[in-house]
Design a protein around this motif. Structure first.
Motif, PDB file in Angstrom:
ATOM      1  N   THR A 103      -4.310  12.342 -10.077  1.00  0.00           N
ATOM      2  CA  THR A 103      -4.073  11.110 -10.199  1.00  0.00           C
ATOM      3  C   THR A 103      -3.017  10.840 -11.460  1.00  0.00           C
ATOM      4  N   LEU A 104      -2.520  11.911 -12.050  1.00  0.00           N
ATOM      5  CA  LEU A 104      -1.780  11.590 -13.031  1.00  0.00           C
ATOM      6  C   LEU A 104      -0.221  11.923 -12.284  1.00  0.00           C
ATOM      7  N   MET A 105      -0.196  12.368 -11.152  1.00  0.00           N
ATOM      8  CA  MET A 105       0.998  12.276  -9.923  1.00  0.00           C
ATOM      9  C   MET A 105       0.939  11.297  -9.593  1.00  0.00           C
ATOM     10  N   MET A 106       0.014  10.421  -9.109  1.00  0.00           N
ATOM     11  CA  MET A 106       0.537   9.083  -8.427  1.00  0.00           C
ATOM     12  C   MET A 106       0.538   8.072  -9.603  1.00  0.00           C
ATOM     13  N   MET A 107       0.244   8.027 -10.873  1.00  0.00           N
ATOM     14  CA  MET A 107       0.295   7.430 -12.025  1.00  0.00           C
ATOM     15  C   MET A 107       1.975   7.162 -12.509  1.00  0.00           C
ATOM     16  N   LEU A 162      -5.031   1.886  -8.120  1.00  0.00           N
ATOM     17  CA  LEU A 162      -5.461   3.316  -8.096  1.00  0.00           C
ATOM     18  C   LEU A 162      -6.666   3.969  -6.956  1.00  0.00           C
ATOM     19  N   GLU A 163      -6.863   4.472  -5.781  1.00  0.00           N
ATOM     20  CA  GLU A 163      -7.928   5.169  -6.312  1.00  0.00           C
ATOM     21  C   GLU A 163      -7.786   6.600  -5.249  1.00  0.00           C
ATOM     22  N   VAL A 164      -8.163   7.504  -5.726  1.00  0.00           N
ATOM     23  CA  VAL A 164      -7.977   8.979  -5.058  1.00  0.00           C
ATOM     24  C   VAL A 164     -10.042   8.819  -4.853  1.00  0.00           C
ATOM     25  N   MET A 165      -9.628   9.732  -3.273  1.00  0.00           N
ATOM     26  CA  MET A 165     -10.819  10.399  -2.859  1.00  0.00           C
ATOM     27  C   MET A 165     -10.776  11.897  -2.605  1.00  0.00           C
ATOM     28  N   ILE A 166     -11.429  12.296  -2.976  1.00  0.00           N
ATOM     29  CA  ILE A 166     -11.697  14.088  -3.441  1.00  0.00           C
ATOM     30  C   ILE A 166     -12.908  14.020  -1.651  1.00  0.00           C
ATOM     31  N   ALA A 167     -12.234  14.616  -0.966  1.00  0.00           N
ATOM     32  CA  ALA A 167     -13.370  14.253   0.780  1.00  0.00           C
ATOM     33  C   ALA A 167     -14.067  15.569   1.202  1.00  0.00           C
ATOM     34  N   GLU A 168     -13.118  16.714   0.692  1.00  0.00           N
ATOM     35  CA  GLU A 168     -13.909  17.833   0.989  1.00  0.00           C
ATOM     36  C   GLU A 168     -14.564  18.053  -0.494  1.00  0.00           C
ATOM     37  N   VAL A 217      -5.337   9.788  -2.033  1.00  0.00           N
ATOM     38  CA  VAL A 217      -4.665   8.413  -3.256  1.00  0.00           C
ATOM     39  C   VAL A 217      -3.893   7.895  -2.799  1.00  0.00           C
ATOM     40  N   ASN A 218      -4.564   6.362  -2.978  1.00  0.00           N
ATOM     41  CA  ASN A 218      -3.503   5.202  -2.643  1.00  0.00           C
ATOM     42  C   ASN A 218      -3.015   4.238  -4.225  1.00  0.00           C
ATOM     43  N   ILE A 219      -2.077   3.562  -4.264  1.00  0.00           N
ATOM     44  CA  ILE A 219      -1.716   2.754  -4.806  1.00  0.00           C
ATOM     45  C   ILE A 219      -1.791   1.359  -3.474  1.00  0.00           C
ATOM     46  N   PHE A 220      -2.994  -0.154  -4.193  1.00  0.00           N
ATOM     47  CA  PHE A 220      -2.401  -0.813  -3.949  1.00  0.00           C
ATOM     48  C   PHE A 220      -2.049  -1.780  -4.676  1.00  0.00           C
ATOM     49  N   LEU A 221      -0.954  -2.540  -4.320  1.00  0.00           N
ATOM     50  CA  LEU A 221      -0.539  -4.012  -5.521  1.00  0.00           C
ATOM     51  C   LEU A 221      -1.169  -5.079  -4.939  1.00  0.00           C
ATOM     52  N   THR A 222      -2.186  -5.323  -5.473  1.00  0.00           N
ATOM     53  CA  THR A 222      -3.800  -6.245  -5.216  1.00  0.00           C
ATOM     54  C   THR A 222      -2.647  -7.752  -5.724  1.00  0.00           C
ATOM     55  N   LYS A 282       1.259  -1.179   0.355  1.00  0.00           N
ATOM     56  CA  LYS A 282      -0.056   0.352  -0.030  1.00  0.00           C
ATOM     57  C   LYS A 282       0.834   1.761   0.237  1.00  0.00           C
ATOM     58  N   CYS A 283       0.645   1.871  -0.969  1.00  0.00           N
ATOM     59  CA  CYS A 283       1.712   2.901  -1.414  1.00  0.00           C
ATOM     60  C   CYS A 283       0.432   4.353  -0.704  1.00  0.00           C
ATOM     61  N   THR A 284       0.540   5.301   0.397  1.00  0.00           N
ATOM     62  CA  THR A 284      -0.766   6.398  -0.021  1.00  0.00           C
ATOM     63  C   THR A 284      -0.608   7.543   0.695  1.00  0.00           C
ATOM     64  N   PHE A 285      -1.048   8.628   0.294  1.00  0.00           N
ATOM     65  CA  PHE A 285      -0.435  10.587   0.177  1.00  0.00           C
ATOM     66  C   PHE A 285      -1.877  10.604   0.407  1.00  0.00           C
ATOM     67  N   ILE A 286      -1.304  11.816   1.321  1.00  0.00           N
ATOM     68  CA  ILE A 286      -2.627  12.546   2.096  1.00  0.00           C
ATOM     69  C   ILE A 286      -2.947  13.902   0.587  1.00  0.00           C
ATOM     70  N   ILE A 287      -3.462  14.436   0.444  1.00  0.00           N
ATOM     71  CA  ILE A 287      -3.416  15.440  -0.444  1.00  0.00           C
ATOM     72  C   ILE A 287      -4.056  16.690   0.254  1.00  0.00           C
ATOM     73  N   LEU A 288      -2.954  17.728   0.032  1.00  0.00           N
ATOM     74  CA  LEU A 288      -2.984  18.857   0.241  1.00  0.00           C
ATOM     75  C   LEU A 288      -3.238  20.166  -0.370  1.00  0.00           C
ATOM     76  N   ASP A 289      -4.428  20.985   0.198  1.00  0.00           N
ATOM     77  CA  ASP A 289      -3.891  22.357  -0.802  1.00  0.00           C
ATOM     78  C   ASP A 289      -3.023  22.983  -0.822  1.00  0.00           C
ATOM     79  N   LYS A 290      -2.760  23.452  -2.093  1.00  0.00           N
ATOM     80  CA  LYS A 290      -0.348  23.935  -2.152  1.00  0.00           C
ATOM     81  C   LYS A 290      -0.176  25.266  -1.605  1.00  0.00           C
TER      82      LYS A 290
END
Length: 208
Positions: free
Chosen positions: A123-127, A104-110, A89-94, A63-71
Motif C-alpha cells: 500500500t505504501l509503495m503504491m501510494m 486504491l485496492e490491494v488484494m493479498i490472494a494467497e 494492487v491497483n489504482i483506479f482513476l474513478t 487503471k494502473c495495476t501491478f502484480i505482487i511477487l514474493d521477492k
C-alpha cells in the motif's frame, strides 16, 4: 495503463511488476474463490474473459495495476514467475473530471502471505507511486465491512472513514495528501527502488 508497462518496484518483501499475459492463469485461479470475489466485489470470469480483462487494463488510461511477487522466491531464476505471485494492487482513476482522485485496492490472494505486513508495504509503495507518477492528491479505499484487518490497516495509515454503505456492505475511507503525508511516505518507502522490468527479470538472481 501504459505508464508502468516496463516498471518494477522493489520493496523489502515484495516486487511489484506489470500485469502481463503470463500472470493470467494464476490470477484466474484466484478469482474462482468465493472469498476473493466477495472481498473484491468481483464476478467470476472465464479464462478468455480474464485474458481480455488483462489486455484492457494494460491499455486503459484509468487503471494502473501491478502484480505482487514474493521477492525471495522471485530471486531464484529456477522458479516460474507465476509461482511467485501472491496478489495484486491497483489504482483506479474513478473521476474523469478529477484525475488527482484515485481508488486504491490491494488484494493479498494467497492466504499464507496474510498477516505479515505485506499489505502495508504494498500500500505504501503504491501510494508513493501514485503521488509521484500519476499526480494523485486524494486516495479512496472501499473495503468490505467484514474485512476488519484491512480497515484497521488503512486507518493506521491515516485514512479517515467517510461513509458506510449497508447495501454493498462496504466502508469508504479517504486520505488527502498534504506535505506532511508526502514527507512521511517518502521516509516510509525510502528503501523502494524503481527498476526496468525487462532488465530486472533477466537478472533475477541479483535480488537475493
Amino acid at each position: 495503463m501504459k505508464i508502468n508497462e516496463n516498471t518494477l518496484l522493489e520493496g523489502h518483501k515484495v516486487v511489484l511488476v506489470p500485469y502481463n499475459e503470463e500472470h493470467v492463469p494464476r490470477y484466474h485461479e484466484w478469482m474462482k474463490s468465493p472469498e476473493l470475489q466477495q472481498l473484491t466485489a468481483s464476478e467470476p470470469l472465464s479464462l478468455d474473459q480474464e485474458y481480455d480483462m488483462q489486455k484492457s487494463w494494460k491499455e486503459d488510461d484509468d487503471k494502473c495495476t501491478f502484480i505482487i511477487l514474493d521477492k525471495q522466491r522471485w530471486a531464484d531464476p529456477s522458479v516460474d514467475e507465476e509461482q511467485c505471485m501472491l496478489g495484486d494492487v491497483n489504482i483506479f482513476l474513478t473521476d474523469p473530471t478529477d484525475l488527482s482522485l484515485a481508488e486504491l485496492e490491494v488484494m493479498i490472494a494467497e492466504p499464507s502471505y496474510r498477516g505479515k505486513g505485506i499489505g502495508k508495504e504494498v500500500t505504501l509503495m503504491m501510494m508513493h507511486y501514485g503521488i509521484t507518477k500519476l499526480g494523485v492528491k486524494r486516495f479512496e479505499a472501499k473495503i468490505g465491512l467484514d474485512n476488519q484487518v484491512s480497515i484497521a490497516m488503512f486507518k493506521k495509515l491515516h485514512f479517515q472513514q467517510v461513509s458506510v454503505c449497508n447495501v454493498f456492505k462496504e466502508v469508504t475511507l479517504e486520505l488527502t495528501v498534504d506535505e506532511s503525508i508526502q514527507k512521511q511516505l517518502q521516509d516510509d518507502v525510502a528503501y523502494m527502488k524503481e527498476r526496468d522490468f525487462r532488465l530486472a527479470r533477466s537478472n533475477r538472481h541479483e535480488f537475493i
